[in-house]
Enzyme design. Structure first.
Site, PDB file in Angstrom:
ATOM      1  N   PRO A   2       0.835  -1.215   0.000  1.00 20.40           N
ATOM      2  CG  PRO A   2      -0.699  -1.539   1.709  1.00 20.40           C
ATOM      3  CD  PRO A   2       0.590  -2.054   1.153  1.00 20.40           C
ATOM      4  CD  GLU A   3       3.034   2.908  -4.300  1.00 20.43           C
ATOM      5  OE1 GLU A   3       3.149   4.081  -4.697  1.00 20.43           O
ATOM      6  OE2 GLU A   3       3.268   1.924  -5.025  1.00 20.43           O
TER       7      GLU A   3
END
Ligand SMILES: [Zn+2]
Length: 280
Positions: A2-3
């Site tokens: 996840p960014e």
């Protein structure tokens, strides 16, 4: 992994459910997170149990739960910091709903719900911040590209670096929150070659920042990119994968010029780009 857009989507989903709730207990599986480091259960209890969740926020790719003793405002924000690692998930569920496999940290909430951290690969972490600002992971973060960074500051930072622009943008102390997917997309958007030296693109800082923001904002609008594991705070996959222009599209035609998207591997990371649109 996840960014920023995935973390922001989760924060927006959790905030309305968690704000104002009192934490009544902390449970952990006893297994270490982030490469088997022990979870500081005592520290987590000290910053959460008997306290109200005053806010849910994001710093780079980290989620922060700011807690407060009832009626008391702390001089510095205290609470819990969460990193999702590769496969971490954070959800609020009723206490009587079965816990998913790989549930490693659970915060009991007033009203009979639980905030659960589930992480199959255990690269994530859940840590107390007392205060949050003292956490090394947060202290090293550079400016947020959506909320803090401006083109002049980016140009000045670029001028000091001989690193390839891709590595520069991935460095969390330079810009907080970007990872491999959104960096590939932003460089394509700005027509900058991933291996161009950072200082050589300083004159294009405004275009680069605009591309970074457009890429991140698109990711947030589509509730994140799900390639394998990511789900939002309600357990749903994001829709951004279909909107990716280069990431994961090796051999497919570039949406701008039609030539084949290329992939190269550096330091075990894939870089996707269009060699015709992104000249060195
Ligand atoms: Zn192209």
């Amino acid at each position: 992994m996840p960014e920023l857009p995935e973390v922001e989507t989760i924060v927006r989903g959790l905030a309305p459910v968690l704000r104002g709730r009192t934490v009544t207990g902390v449970w952990t599986s006893g297994l270490g997170l982030r490469l088997a480091r022990a979870v500081d259960v005592r520290g987590l209890r000290a910053v959460s149990v008997g306290r109200v969740i005053a806010d849910v926020g994001r710093r780079g790719k980290y989620i922060t739960l700011v807690t407060r003793a009832k009626g008391v405002r702390d001089a510095e924000a205290r609470g819990v910091c969460v990193h999702l690692g590769m496969t971490g998930r954070l959800r609020v569920q009723p206490a009587d709903a079965p816990r998913a496999p790989h549930t490693h940290v659970v915060f009991s909430l007033d009203g009979g719900d639980e905030l659960r951290f589930v992480d199959a690969r255990r690269f994530g972490f859940v840590a107390p911040g007392d205060p949050l600002a003292a956490l090394a992971a947060l202290a090293i973060l550079g400016p947020d590209p959506l909320a803090e960074l401006d083109a002049d500051a980016l140009a000045r930072a670029l001028a000091t670096s001989r690193a390839p622009i891709k590595a520069f943008l991935l460095d969390q102390s330079r810009v907080a929150g970007l990872g491999n997917i959104y960096v590939c997309e932003a460089l394509f958007g700005a027509r900058v070659h991933p291996r161009a030296e950072a200082r050589r693109v300083r004159g294009r800082a405004a275009e680069l920042l605009a591309a970074v923001r457009a890429t991140l904002e698109g990711g947030i609008a589509r509730r994140g990119t799900t390639l394998r594991d990511y789900v939002d705070a309600d357990g749903f996959a994001g829709d951004n994968a279909a909107a990716l222009q280069v990431y994961g599209r090796e051999g497919e035609p570039c949406s701008r010029c039609g030539s084949a998207i290329r992939r190269r591997v550096d330091a075990a990371r894939s870089t996707f780009f269009c060699a015709r649109c992104q000249k060195r």
